[in-house]
Design an enzyme around this catalytic site. Structure first.
Site, short mmCIF file in Angstrom:
data_model
loop_
_atom_site.label_atom_id
_atom_site.label_comp_id
_atom_site.label_asym_id
_atom_site.label_seq_id
_atom_site.Cartn_x
_atom_site.Cartn_y
_atom_site.Cartn_z
N SER A 13 0.85 -1.19 0.00
CA SER A 13 0.00 0.00 0.00
C SER A 13 0.88 1.24 0.00
O SER A 13 2.11 1.14 0.03
CB SER A 13 -0.90 0.01 1.23
OG SER A 13 -0.14 0.36 2.37
N LYS A 14 0.24 2.37 0.01
CA LYS A 14 0.95 3.66 0.00
C LYS A 14 1.99 3.78 1.11
O LYS A 14 2.99 4.46 0.96
CB LYS A 14 -0.07 4.80 0.16
CG LYS A 14 -0.74 5.19 -1.14
CD LYS A 14 -0.97 6.69 -1.14
CE LYS A 14 -1.52 7.28 -2.42
NZ LYS A 14 -1.38 6.59 -3.64
N ARG A 15 1.71 3.10 2.24
CA ARG A 15 2.65 3.14 3.36
C ARG A 15 4.04 2.69 2.94
O ARG A 15 5.04 3.04 3.54
CB ARG A 15 2.17 2.22 4.50
CG ARG A 15 1.03 2.76 5.30
CD ARG A 15 0.64 1.78 6.38
NE ARG A 15 0.23 0.48 5.82
CZ ARG A 15 0.88 -0.65 5.99
NH1 ARG A 15 1.96 -0.70 6.71
NH2 ARG A 15 0.43 -1.76 5.43
N GLY A 19 5.54 3.37 0.23
CA GLY A 19 6.18 4.28 -0.74
C GLY A 19 5.41 4.25 -2.04
O GLY A 19 4.20 4.01 -2.05
#
Ligand code: GLU
Length: 471
Positions: free
Chosen positions: A252-254, A256
């Site tokens: 996920s976006k976490r 990067g």
């Protein structure tokens, strides 16, 4: 003939998972000399946006995943945008109704929700059945619908039986009897649900194989039941494993960058991205990792798709990108880096010069963006001032003067010139060379000094030494 499709919903940018799905379908189609189709699944009107569709296409092209049929180029089974196929879905929903496999529902959404809540409060699975909706189909309600210009929703009558799915990747999957209730296939506004539109399209577009993410596995049972209701053989379906981040959690976006657009903006090469994506859940029989597209096409097979989750490893992607930066055609590299140079206001002397600059720095680059930090001094004079031992200072000044009067100096001449300055002087040679490098580049490490001097030119080199020492 093999016919596969990539069917994105234009509700966001193309992410790692979607791009990998597109790539596997593309490799499979090309390996078998089949067709790769792009279908835009834009029935979620509220969330679909034209800009995302355009971006999806642009990004797929950037990756080199060109389609044979699609919304922009058409094809024998168009239109390829679901929002333009609503009349087809209505026709096929009616077909199921007349076959007795689907039925009209005159309940309003709030009423349907109430049924669900009631079932749940009685500790029952929230499965709809034809009977649950029957009482709504009164003549008054029908009249009301007509007055309001509404059409009844259409629900599929899910057969209550065990359905066995032979997945191309996961093997046998058993959906036991009663695990799914009836479900909407056409909403009262005429918009189909994903599962229905997908089946109608895959059927009419003569799709032979479906490769998609395993988040769609629960949909497969519904889709298989609908193929059976239509009396058609379903395509062979394979679900590829989830992609996890290095910490073992769903990517996920976490973690990067996850959209291909972001990778592009960070200076990843399409060749590297595509190569890396292919290894997220697929492996070549010879365990080779660096493979250009042609080689992947030649080696691709579904039976080498992994059942296990793939781990997205940015370090490996960087390594691979570095490899492609070092090995791709120089002209191509220049083309790829040019937009970045513009952004940074780096104006090359000419393309031959730029090629030579790239040649001396590319071993240190993992992304095109690294160039900005590694090679900035070739374009911008660093603002440096140094104070050094008098003997080193004198040698540097002498070096500067000599360079000033040697405009036609090639690399050998530069080496000789610098050596001749150092030779015979009492000085700390190491300090001389590190100071010289620092004056020219503003850094303590980088390409060979001779390359730096040669590419900066003797005049600019001489000037940098002077300015840095005099300050
Ligand atoms: N529109 C669906 C998605 O983006 C397609 C799923 C499928 O391949 O059937 O996930």
């Amino acid at each position: 003939m093999v016919r596969v499709r990539f069917a994105p919903s234009p509700t966001g940018y193309l992410h790692v998972g979607g791009a990998r799905t597109a790539l596997f379908n593309y490799l499979f189609a090309r390996h078998h000399g089949g067709k790769f189709i792009l279908r835009i699944e834009d029935t979620d009107i509220a969330r679909s946006e034209k800009i995302f569709e355009e971006n999806l296409m642009k990004t797929l092209r950037w990756l080199g995943l060109n389609w044979d049929e699609g919304p922009d180029i058409g094809g024998p089974f168009g239109p390829y945008r679901q929002s333009e196929r609503l009349h087809i879905y209505r026709e096929y929903a009616q077909k199921l109704v007349s076959l007795g496999k689907a039925y009209e529902v005159y309940a309003y959404p709030e009423e349907i929700e109430k049924i669900r809540e009631q079932l749940l409060s009685q500790d029952e699975a929230p499965h709809y059945t034809r009977e649950l909706f029957e009482s709504f189909a009164t003549s008054e309600r029908k009249k009301e619908y007509e007055q309001k210009g509404l059409k009844p929703a259409i629900y599929f009558s899910m057969p209550r039986k065990t359905i066995i799915h032979e997945d191309l990747v996961k093997g046998t999957v058993v959906f036991s009897e009663g695990s799914v209730g009836d479900f909407a296939i056409l909403r009262s506004n005429g918009v189909p649900t994903y599962n229905f539109a997908c089946v109608v399209d895959d059927m009419l577009m003569q799709i032979t194989h479906v490769i998609r993410g395993d988040d769609h596995l629960p949909n497969t049972v519904k889709q298989l039941a609908m193929y059976e209701a239509f009396g058609t053989t379903p395509p062979r379906i394979g679900h590829v494993s989830t992609i996890l981040g290095p910490d073992g959690k769903k990517l996920s976006k976490r973690h990067g960058a996850t959209s291909i657009e972001e990778f592009k903006a960070q200076g990843y090469l399409p060749e590297a991205v595509v190569n890396y994506l292919a290894l997220l859940g697929w492996s070549s029989p010879d365990a080779k990792e660096i493979m250009p597209m042609d080689e992947m096409i030649a080696k691709f097979s579904i039976d080498r798709l992994s059942k296990n989750p793939a781990i997205f490893d940015p370090v490996k992607l960087n390594w691979m990108n570095g490899h492609y930066i070092r090995t791709i055609d120089q002209e191509q590299l220049i083309q790829l880096i040019s937009p970045f140079l513009k952004d940074w206001n780096f104006v090359p002397k000419n393309s031959k010069w730029l090629m030579e600059v790239l040649q001396v720095v590319k071993d240190r680059m993992h992304t095109l963006k690294d160039f900005q930090i590694i090679a900035d001094f070739f374009f911008i004079r660093p603002k440096v001032r140094v104070s050094v031992d008098q003997s080193v200072k004198e040698a540097l000044m002498a070096c500067s003067e000599k360079l000033e009067s040697s405009s036609d100096c090639d690399k050998n001449c530069i080496v000789d010139l610098i050596r001749s300055v150092v030779k015979g002087r009492k000085l700390n040679a190491k300090e001389f060379y590190t100071t010289l490098r620092y004056l020219l580049t503003g850094k303590n490490e980088g390409p060979e000094l001779v390359d730096v001097v040669y590419l900066l030119g003797t005049n600019e080199t001489a000037a940098r030494i002077k300015v840095g020492l005099e300050g």
